[in-house]
Scaffold this motif. Structure first.
Motif, PDB file in Angstrom:
ATOM      1  N   HIS A   1     -23.205  25.934  88.511  1.00  0.00           N
ATOM      2  CA  HIS A   1     -23.555  24.294  88.417  1.00  0.00           C
ATOM      3  C   HIS A   1     -22.834  23.722  87.195  1.00  0.00           C
ATOM      4  CE1 HIS A   1     -26.792  25.550  91.222  1.00  0.00           C
ATOM      5  NE2 HIS A   1     -27.262  26.570  90.200  1.00  0.00           N
ATOM      6  N   ASP A   2     -21.946  24.261  86.636  1.00  0.00           N
ATOM      7  CA  ASP A   2     -21.062  23.692  85.729  1.00  0.00           C
ATOM      8  C   ASP A   2     -20.158  22.611  86.299  1.00  0.00           C
ATOM      9  OD1 ASP A   2     -22.225  24.854  83.549  1.00  0.00           O
ATOM     10  OD2 ASP A   2     -20.541  25.987  83.073  1.00  0.00           O
ATOM     11  N   ASN A   3     -19.815  21.342  85.452  1.00  0.00           N
ATOM     12  CA  ASN A   3     -19.017  20.440  86.559  1.00  0.00           C
ATOM     13  C   ASN A   3     -17.687  21.057  86.820  1.00  0.00           C
ATOM     14  OD1 ASN A   3     -16.834  18.075  85.985  1.00  0.00           O
ATOM     15  ND2 ASN A   3     -18.692  17.160  86.414  1.00  0.00           N
ATOM     16  N   ALA A   4     -17.177  20.822  88.037  1.00  0.00           N
ATOM     17  CA  ALA A   4     -15.934  21.427  88.575  1.00  0.00           C
ATOM     18  C   ALA A   4     -14.700  20.850  87.884  1.00  0.00           C
ATOM     19  CB  ALA A   4     -15.991  21.261  89.883  1.00  0.00           C
TER      20      ALA A   4
ATOM     21  N   GLY B   1      -4.088  21.747  81.860  1.00  0.00           N
ATOM     22  CA  GLY B   1      -5.178  21.415  82.186  1.00  0.00           C
ATOM     23  C   GLY B   1      -5.484  20.290  83.248  1.00  0.00           C
ATOM     24  N   ILE B   2      -4.634  19.103  82.469  1.00  0.00           N
ATOM     25  CA  ILE B   2      -4.431  18.049  83.663  1.00  0.00           C
ATOM     26  C   ILE B   2      -4.001  18.376  84.883  1.00  0.00           C
ATOM     27  CG2 ILE B   2      -3.393  15.733  83.814  1.00  0.00           C
ATOM     28  CD1 ILE B   2      -3.709  15.480  80.730  1.00  0.00           C
ATOM     29  N   VAL B   3      -2.761  19.147  85.089  1.00  0.00           N
ATOM     30  CA  VAL B   3      -2.169  19.533  86.082  1.00  0.00           C
ATOM     31  C   VAL B   3      -3.101  20.159  87.126  1.00  0.00           C
ATOM     32  CG1 VAL B   3      -0.537  21.256  87.211  1.00  0.00           C
ATOM     33  CG2 VAL B   3       0.072  19.862  85.269  1.00  0.00           C
ATOM     34  N   PHE B   4      -3.856  21.174  86.689  1.00  0.00           N
ATOM     35  CA  PHE B   4      -4.764  21.894  87.465  1.00  0.00           C
ATOM     36  C   PHE B   4      -5.818  20.885  88.059  1.00  0.00           C
ATOM     37  CE2 PHE B   4      -2.535  25.889  86.082  1.00  0.00           C
ATOM     38  CZ  PHE B   4      -2.603  26.388  87.254  1.00  0.00           C
ATOM     39  N   MET B   5      -6.432  20.329  86.933  1.00  0.00           N
ATOM     40  CA  MET B   5      -7.624  19.256  87.326  1.00  0.00           C
ATOM     41  C   MET B   5      -7.214  18.135  88.261  1.00  0.00           C
ATOM     42  SD  MET B   5      -9.709  16.639  84.893  1.00  0.00           S
ATOM     43  CE  MET B   5      -8.400  15.731  84.716  1.00  0.00           C
ATOM     44  N   THR B   6      -6.112  17.554  88.085  1.00  0.00           N
ATOM     45  CA  THR B   6      -5.600  16.474  89.167  1.00  0.00           C
ATOM     46  C   THR B   6      -5.310  17.217  90.587  1.00  0.00           C
ATOM     47  OG1 THR B   6      -4.558  15.509  87.065  1.00  0.00           O
ATOM     48  CG2 THR B   6      -4.069  14.633  89.341  1.00  0.00           C
ATOM     49  N   TYR B   7      -4.592  18.441  90.478  1.00  0.00           N
ATOM     50  CA  TYR B   7      -4.416  19.043  91.688  1.00  0.00           C
ATOM     51  C   TYR B   7      -5.659  19.414  92.617  1.00  0.00           C
ATOM     52  CZ  TYR B   7      -2.714  22.615  94.825  1.00  0.00           C
ATOM     53  OH  TYR B   7      -2.540  23.455  95.832  1.00  0.00           O
ATOM     54  N   GLU B   8      -6.795  20.067  91.816  1.00  0.00           N
ATOM     55  CA  GLU B   8      -7.965  20.271  92.635  1.00  0.00           C
ATOM     56  C   GLU B   8      -8.718  18.987  93.001  1.00  0.00           C
ATOM     57  OE1 GLU B   8      -8.959  23.313  93.461  1.00  0.00           O
ATOM     58  OE2 GLU B   8      -7.817  24.439  91.923  1.00  0.00           O
ATOM     59  N   ILE B   9      -8.650  17.855  92.278  1.00  0.00           N
ATOM     60  CA  ILE B   9      -9.314  16.786  92.612  1.00  0.00           C
ATOM     61  C   ILE B   9      -8.609  16.244  93.913  1.00  0.00           C
ATOM     62  CG2 ILE B   9      -9.788  14.391  92.200  1.00  0.00           C
ATOM     63  CD1 ILE B   9     -10.253  15.156  89.231  1.00  0.00           C
ATOM     64  N   LEU B  10      -7.202  16.122  93.962  1.00  0.00           N
ATOM     65  CA  LEU B  10      -6.418  15.491  94.959  1.00  0.00           C
ATOM     66  C   LEU B  10      -6.384  16.440  96.150  1.00  0.00           C
ATOM     67  CD1 LEU B  10      -3.227  14.083  93.091  1.00  0.00           C
ATOM     68  CD2 LEU B  10      -4.876  13.042  94.269  1.00  0.00           C
ATOM     69  N   LYS B  11      -6.383  17.757  95.891  1.00  0.00           N
ATOM     70  CA  LYS B  11      -6.545  18.472  97.334  1.00  0.00           C
ATOM     71  C   LYS B  11      -8.193  18.569  97.919  1.00  0.00           C
ATOM     72  CE  LYS B  11      -6.472  23.081  96.392  1.00  0.00           C
ATOM     73  NZ  LYS B  11      -5.949  24.438  96.235  1.00  0.00           N
ATOM     74  N   SER B  12      -8.932  18.364  97.155  1.00  0.00           N
ATOM     75  CA  SER B  12     -10.532  18.093  97.514  1.00  0.00           C
ATOM     76  C   SER B  12     -10.600  16.716  98.303  1.00  0.00           C
ATOM     77  CB  SER B  12     -11.460  18.214  96.468  1.00  0.00           C
ATOM     78  OG  SER B  12     -11.564  19.750  95.855  1.00  0.00           O
ATOM     79  N   PHE B  13      -9.762  15.707  97.520  1.00  0.00           N
ATOM     80  CA  PHE B  13      -9.908  14.452  98.329  1.00  0.00           C
ATOM     81  C   PHE B  13      -9.255  14.488  99.593  1.00  0.00           C
ATOM     82  CE2 PHE B  13      -7.833  10.318  98.799  1.00  0.00           C
ATOM     83  CZ  PHE B  13      -8.941   9.512  98.736  1.00  0.00           C
ATOM     84  N   LEU B  14      -7.841  14.927  99.752  1.00  0.00           N
ATOM     85  CA  LEU B  14      -7.280  14.903 100.842  1.00  0.00           C
ATOM     86  C   LEU B  14      -7.853  15.993 101.858  1.00  0.00           C
ATOM     87  CD1 LEU B  14      -3.731  15.071  99.104  1.00  0.00           C
ATOM     88  CD2 LEU B  14      -4.520  13.124 100.442  1.00  0.00           C
ATOM     89  N   SER B  15      -8.501  16.839 101.724  1.00  0.00           N
ATOM     90  CA  SER B  15      -9.129  17.787 102.724  1.00  0.00           C
ATOM     91  C   SER B  15     -10.525  16.994 102.768  1.00  0.00           C
ATOM     92  CB  SER B  15      -9.343  19.306 102.071  1.00  0.00           C
ATOM     93  OG  SER B  15     -10.196  19.348 101.155  1.00  0.00           O
ATOM     94  N   GLY B  16     -11.088  16.307 102.449  1.00  0.00           N
ATOM     95  CA  GLY B  16     -12.360  15.670 102.799  1.00  0.00           C
ATOM     96  C   GLY B  16     -13.457  16.502 102.174  1.00  0.00           C
ATOM     97  N   THR B  17     -13.475  17.633 101.368  1.00  0.00           N
ATOM     98  CA  THR B  17     -14.363  18.321 100.792  1.00  0.00           C
ATOM     99  C   THR B  17     -14.686  18.006  99.516  1.00  0.00           C
ATOM    100  OG1 THR B  17     -12.860  20.186 100.167  1.00  0.00           O
ATOM    101  CG2 THR B  17     -13.856  20.136 102.358  1.00  0.00           C
ATOM    102  N   PRO B  18     -15.865  17.946  99.017  1.00  0.00           N
ATOM    103  CA  PRO B  18     -16.279  17.456  97.480  1.00  0.00           C
ATOM    104  C   PRO B  18     -15.893  18.457  96.599  1.00  0.00           C
ATOM    105  CG  PRO B  18     -18.404  17.983  98.797  1.00  0.00           C
ATOM    106  CD  PRO B  18     -16.980  18.164  99.688  1.00  0.00           C
TER     107      PRO B  18
END
Length: 353
Positions: free
Chosen positions: A253-256, A333-350
């Motif tokens: 439940h921690d913030n992704a 940290g910023i690389v992986f965080m931004t990558y995961e956010i963009l990947k989730s956004f582009l795939s349409g999954t939260p």
């Protein structure tokens, strides 16, 4: 057979009802335990699954993540480079007085505050394709490796999973570095310039290097780069994914976003600590003969190592490690965080698992 018979009994007497009731409770408990174990396995598999996106989206997510990270940490990156190359044309007395604050003050006083971002344009020009290729190649290599007998059981055995990540990360790093190396060399030379400006921009630097040193000059230090970038990205990717999967398994439940940032930072510290001497040697070899200066190292990769250790000691191989740590914690940290956010956004999954 006995269990099925007992479950199918039509209960009439009190003793039979007690037997059936006790057995139903046992069966119900077993079902709950099986369901919990099944749910746990599904959670572990789900944590390892990545949002499915296309090639272009994959390249875009990786490239943008790298560019944002490098821009945010450009001042610390330039300080790291300046410290790494100090030993080439400085005596021991000068080196002993070096400090982050003194060098940062010198940059502001002599070159202005904007000089902290000197060479950042070519950094972005390099990092966009580099990050795109490395992230995309990592996913492709990992998919290919998971088809190899022995490694195809990566979901069942942690050792096979770590092996897939290490090999995939190493191959991805070598692929990306080989394809984008001239831009990395130009970036180093632009960032290493202080008061005397020899290279006036990306195109002029590429032209001047080819004119002064030949086309081979664009690949100076490639051996040290490939020797270091494979382990660096392998360690970074494997530590990041291992920490992230374990963290989300223990604390789902921690913030992704914060989990990605923390795990990425720790993976960056681990990879930098292991590969920093190779990075330092790479920088110095990239600056060999730059701006018409005399060559300092004439004996190849291992000869350069020996020269640095003899002239500056073992500590010389870690010159600039402090600003590197200050840079790499937010950078990776910023690389992986931004990558995961963009990947989730582009795939349409939260991204809130």
């Amino acid at each position: 057979m006995q269990t099925e018979a007992r479950v199918g009994v039509v209960v009439e007497g009190g003793g039979q009802r007690a037997l059936a009731s006790g057995h139903e409770a046992a069966v119900d408990g077993g079902v709950r335990r099986f369901s919990a174990a099944h749910h746990q396995r599904n959670r572990q598999q789900g944590l390892q699954q990545q949002p499915h996106i296309g090639t272009v989206a994959h390249l875009l997510a990786g490239g943008v993540a790298g560019a944002i990270s490098k821009t945010c940490t450009a001042p610390l990156a330039r300080l790291t480079i300046l410290f790494q190359v100090q030993g080439m044309h400085s005596d021991v007395a000068t080196l002993s007085k070096a400090s982050i604050w003194r060098e940062a003050s010198r940059i502001v006083y002599e070159e202005g505050f904007r000089a902290f971002w000197k060479g950042n344009l070519v950094t972005i020009a390099h990092r966009l394709p580099y990050s795109s290729i490395s992230f995309y190649a990592y996913e492709r290599y990992k998919h290919f490796l998971q088809l190899i007998p022995g490694l195809d059981r990566h979901r069942e055995y942690a050792s096979a999973d770590v092996c897939v990540r290490l090999i995939g990360g190493g191959l991805a790093g070598i692929t990306a570095a080989s394809m984008t190396y001239p831009l990395d060399l130009v970036r180093t030379r632009l960032a290493a310039q202080t008061k005397t400006i020899y290279y006036r921009g990306i195109s002029h630097a590429l032209y001047a290097i080819c004119r002064d040193e030949g086309a081979k000059g664009l690949y100076k230090g490639l051996g040290a780069t490939l020797l270091g970038v494979g382990p660096s990205i392998a360690i970074s990717f494997s530590v990041y994914e291992t920490l992230r999967s374990q963290w989300q398994l223990q604390r789902p439940h921690d913030n992704a976003v914060l989990v990605n940032l923390a795990c990425g930072s720790l993976s960056g510290v681990a990879s930098s600590t292991v590969t920093f001497p190779l990075d330092l040697v790479r920088r110095r070899m990239q600056l060999e003969g730059a701006a018409g200066r005399a060559r300092v190292y004439n004996s190849g990769l291992f000869g350069t190592f020996r020269h640095i250790v003899h002239a500056e000691g073992i500590r010389g191989l870690y010159r600039g490690i402090l600003p590197e740590y200050c840079k790499v914690v937010p950078s990776v940290g910023i690389v992986f965080m931004t990558y995961e956010i963009l990947k989730s956004f582009l795939s349409g999954t939260p991204d809130d698992d």
